[in-house]
Design an enzyme around this catalytic site. Sequence first.
Site, short mmCIF file in Angstrom:
data_model
loop_
_atom_site.label_atom_id
_atom_site.label_comp_id
_atom_site.label_asym_id
_atom_site.label_seq_id
_atom_site.Cartn_x
_atom_site.Cartn_y
_atom_site.Cartn_z
CG ASP A 1 0.17 -2.03 -8.96
OD1 ASP A 1 0.56 -1.31 -8.03
OD2 ASP A 1 0.23 -1.68 -10.16
CB SER B 1 -0.40 4.09 -12.86
OG SER B 1 0.53 3.54 -13.76
CG HIS C 1 2.74 1.48 -9.48
ND1 HIS C 1 1.82 0.69 -10.14
CD2 HIS C 1 2.87 2.60 -10.25
CE1 HIS C 1 1.43 1.28 -11.25
NE2 HIS C 1 2.04 2.46 -11.33
#
Length: 400
Positions: free
Chosen positions: A156, A240, A126
Amino acid sequence: MKGLKSIFLVLLIVFALVGCEYYLNFPQQTTTTQKNLAQLSEEDWNNLVKQVMDQVRAELLNEYQQGLSDVENMIINVVRAYGETVVGVSNYVRQNNVAILKSTGSGVIYKHIHDTSEYYVITNEHVVDGAQEIRVVLEDGREITAELIGKDAQTDLAVIKFQLTDSLPTAVLGDSDELVRGQFAIAIGNPLGYEYYGSVTFGIVSGLARDIDIDYDGDNVIDWVATLIQHDAAISPGNSGGGLFNIKGELIGINNMKIVESRVDDIGFAIPVNTVKYVIEQLELYGKVERPSLGITGRAVEDILYNNELIRAGVITGEITPIPNGITYGVYVTSLVKNGSAYGYLQEGDIIIKYNGIEIKNFDTLRLQINNAKIGDIATLTIIRNNREMTVSFPLKKRP
């Protein structure tokens, strides 16, 4: 105490050199020391002060480090050794042929090919999703164009690479199967952008295998159950793709999400490094993760039963599909793909009621189990055939 005494002695010497004659009203007597001081140039004097102050700082630092706990020193050592393995990852889109920054995140350098000066970075899917240009950002602010090697929305994860002749460290990949609850966890990343580049937070592993439902295509159907590490090291947007390390400096996970609720604090999640290793291998080889399939088409038993009732009531026309008494759920096999995984093991008309011991309510639950499997895994199906329950086992093949 020994260090403090040394500092005190150094300061006494400085006081003696600088300034009895300036700060005390002694009679004007010229001593050898005073003559030597008078002969010092401004540059020599500044050098002397610098040397003394450097010694003072060194003594203070040594005194401070001796006062740190073993754990603090271990964390400091991890950050010093592996902090630079965590880089920034910028996602750019183009408008009127101008690169516009869409979002920022983090990534971890895990491989360096010396011959080509290439560095490989693992990050979250992402973080790079929709990017028309990807740049790696170093701590000194340099931005380097990166190439997308591959990405996988289900886990992911994504792999990118960039070229740089500078020497940068690479992460040591640990073993997430060896994790235990309560062990220390160190998160390094870039929360809220690069103003807080390389932020370090510290916590513990709170849970080893938290199953999180993932709907990656937004159709309100669960596509993937992600098994993640739960930890309480503070992470924020921008973390992230950053690293979760153990106290030895080994990478144990890639941070990818947290629970954001007013009643919740410090529930963060990381993708286990053993999952990361598998996905890295797949992305480097194929640019995507190759997944298996059963090689069947089918219908949910509950849908068949409903249709049978409509046919019996004359609401619709068609043929009744026979379902054994007492069977209210499962997947009814309507056809088999030649040379597919289930070819030669299942038959048309079989009803799959369990996959590796897990009840199969409908086709979505069966698809979920296959999505979580790897090529070569053994599928053990509990089926109903000719009104009898039986099991069949076979290896899963690559999805055609």
